[in-house]
Every structure is written in structure tokens, then in C-alpha cells.
Design a protein around this motif. Structure first.
Motif, mmCIF file in Angstrom:
data_model
loop_
_atom_site.group_PDB
_atom_site.id
_atom_site.type_symbol
_atom_site.label_atom_id
_atom_site.label_comp_id
_atom_site.label_asym_id
_atom_site.label_seq_id
_atom_site.Cartn_x
_atom_site.Cartn_y
_atom_site.Cartn_z
ATOM 1 N N ARG A 204 0.834 -1.206 0.000
ATOM 2 C CA ARG A 204 0.000 0.000 0.000
ATOM 3 C C ARG A 204 0.869 1.256 0.000
ATOM 4 N NH1 ARG A 204 -5.168 1.315 1.739
ATOM 5 N NH2 ARG A 204 -5.814 -0.473 0.479
ATOM 6 N N SER B 203 -4.472 -3.523 -2.793
ATOM 7 C CA SER B 203 -3.141 -4.030 -2.431
ATOM 8 C C SER B 203 -3.159 -4.787 -1.108
ATOM 9 C CB SER B 203 -2.142 -2.866 -2.363
ATOM 10 O OG SER B 203 -2.568 -1.905 -1.403
ATOM 11 N N SER C 234 0.260 -7.773 3.681
ATOM 12 C CA SER C 234 0.532 -6.361 3.873
ATOM 13 C C SER C 234 0.652 -6.006 5.337
ATOM 14 C CB SER C 234 -0.599 -5.541 3.227
ATOM 15 O OG SER C 234 -0.408 -4.165 3.438
#
Length: 249
Positions: free
Chosen positions: A131, A179, A185
Motif C-alpha cells: 500500500r 493491495s 501487507s
């Protein structure tokens, strides 16, 4: 002719657009500020501290609206750029190029507030998280559009060249958006939805909605003001521009 179609044709006239922007940009700024004030007050004084993050979470009321605006402005820029390239409408060239520095500003705010928020949460100012990385690429795309537009003397040729990059770059927006879903993430998943079910407590959503709506209205003022300035530069030497300067508008 349909009144709405006639108005759009009139808006494409440089003198008419100048009068329109001069009239409505201050109103957009004022209304945007008025809408944001309840959000800022609620974020700072009414919303309780987060049970995990304490008061540091309050930065989201700047971070989230800026992040959403960074993508929304790029989408608007690509939209205007497409119209400018297909129909050769000069006003759309101006609007597209006016979006670039505004969007770059929102993207920079997003990255800075994200780093400030990330330091106590993640223990680092920066991580090459999907991100964060894609948001940084978005900033580079904005800077690329601005650089191309500034590098070519002919304003219309410059706008068309920069418009190609804006249109190509729009493919990055869904990558940024998803994302946190597509890759492992460090950035938290989507917890905030303006519409539909959200994992954020209802007491925290109200101020955020005020901030998001106010930021969008504020952007209208920014866009009109920057587009008006570019329009005046392009039309410098025309009699109507001299009249505007003489009137002090």
C-alpha cells in the motif's frame, strides 16, 4: 439546444469560465471549511481514544480523507485528460493539468501522515509495504504529469503529452485500492467504508464522513482556482484578460 448542453458549451469559453471560477471557488472553499469543522471538532474532542492505539489513531481523520482524495483526484485528472485527447476541449486540458499539483499535495499528506501514524504502530517510519509503495508510485506519476507539462513550451501540446501519462497511470488506482487484499501487507485491511458495513465504531465514523465530504468540496475550490490561473496565463494578451486585471478580479 438543451439548457444543460448550452451551459457546457458556454463553460468552454475562457472568459465565461473565468467568471464562473472567480464566482464559485471562494464559495467552495468556505463551504468545504464549514463542513470540515464539525469533523475536526468531533475527531479531537468527541471521539473516544482507541482501545489499542490511544489518541494516535486520530491522525486517520487527516490520513484517510487525503488518501481517498489522492486517488479520486487522479481519476478526475485521467477523466479530463481522456476528454481533452478525444474531443480536443481546451478547458478539459486545463482542468486535467490543474488536478496534478492538487493530487500530488494530497498524496504527499497521505504519505507523511501514514509515516507519523506508522512509527508508534509499526516501530518504523517507512516500510516497503504494497500500500505504501503503490501510493509512493502515485506521487511519482503526479510529479511526472507536472514535469511533462512544465517541460514543453506550447501549453496545448504539453497538456496532451501529460494527458497520456495520466490515462496510462490510472491502472495503478485499483492496485492501490486492493493491495491489502492481494498481498501480505503490513498495512491494516479495509476497516472503513463510507457505505455498507464497517468495522469502525459508529461514533468514529461521523467525524470521518464530515471530513471526507468537506475535503471533496474544498477540492472543487482548489480545482477552480488553479484552473482559472492557468486559463488566465494561456489567454494573456487578450482584451478580456486585461479587463479582468484592470477590475482587480
Amino acid at each position: 439546444m438543451n439548457p444543460l448542453v448550452r451551459w457546457f458549451h458556454q463553460l468552454g469559453s475562457p472568459p465565461y469560465f473565468d467568471r464562473f471560477a472567480a464566482r464559485w471557488a471562494p464559495w467552495a472553499y468556505a463551504l468545504g471549511l464549514l463542513v470540515m469543522l464539525p469533523g475536526l471538532y468531533g475527531a479531537l474532542f468527541q471521539v473516544p481514544a482507541d482501545y489499542q492505539q490511544g489518541d494516535s489513531f486520530r491522525i486517520l481523520y487527516i490520513h484517510v480523507p487525503s488518501a481517498w482524495m489522492s486517488m479520486a483526484v487522479f481519476a478526475a485528472m485521467a477523466f479530463y485528460a481522456a476528454i481533452a485527447l478525444i474531443w480536443r476541449i481546451k478547458l478539459c486540458e486545463i482542468l486535467a493539468m490543474a488536478c496534478a499539483p492538487i493530487g500530488a499535495g494530497y498524496t504527499l499528506i497521505t504519505l507523511l501522515t501514514g509515516s507519523i501514524w506508522g512509527k508508534p504502530m509499526w516501530g518504523t517510519w517507512w516500510d516497503w509495504d504494497p500500500r505504501l509503495t503503490t501510493e509512493l508510485i502515485l506521487l511519482f506519476l503526479y510529479l511526472g504529469v507536472m514535469g511533462i507539462y512544465a517541460a514543453i513550451d506550447d501549453r496545448r501540446i504539453a497538456a496532451r503529452a501529460a494527458s497520456f501519462l495520466a490515462i496510462v497511470g490510472v491502472v495503478l488506482l485499483p492496485i492501490i485500492r486492493y493491495s491489502v487484499v492481494w498481498w501480505n501487507s503490513l498495512h491494516q485491511g479495509q476497516t472503513i467504508r463510507m457505505f455498507g458495513e464497517s468495522s469502525m465504531d459508529a461514533s468514529m465514523r461521523g467525524p470521518l464522513i464530515w471530513m471526507v465530504v468537506g475535503t471533496h468540496i474544498w477540492f472543487v475550490g482548489q480545482l477552480l482556482a488553479r484552473a482559472r490561473a492557468d486559463n488566465l496565463r494561456r489567454e494573456a494578451g487578450k482584451a478580456w484578460v486585461a479587463d479582468v486585471a484592470g477590475a482587480g478580479r
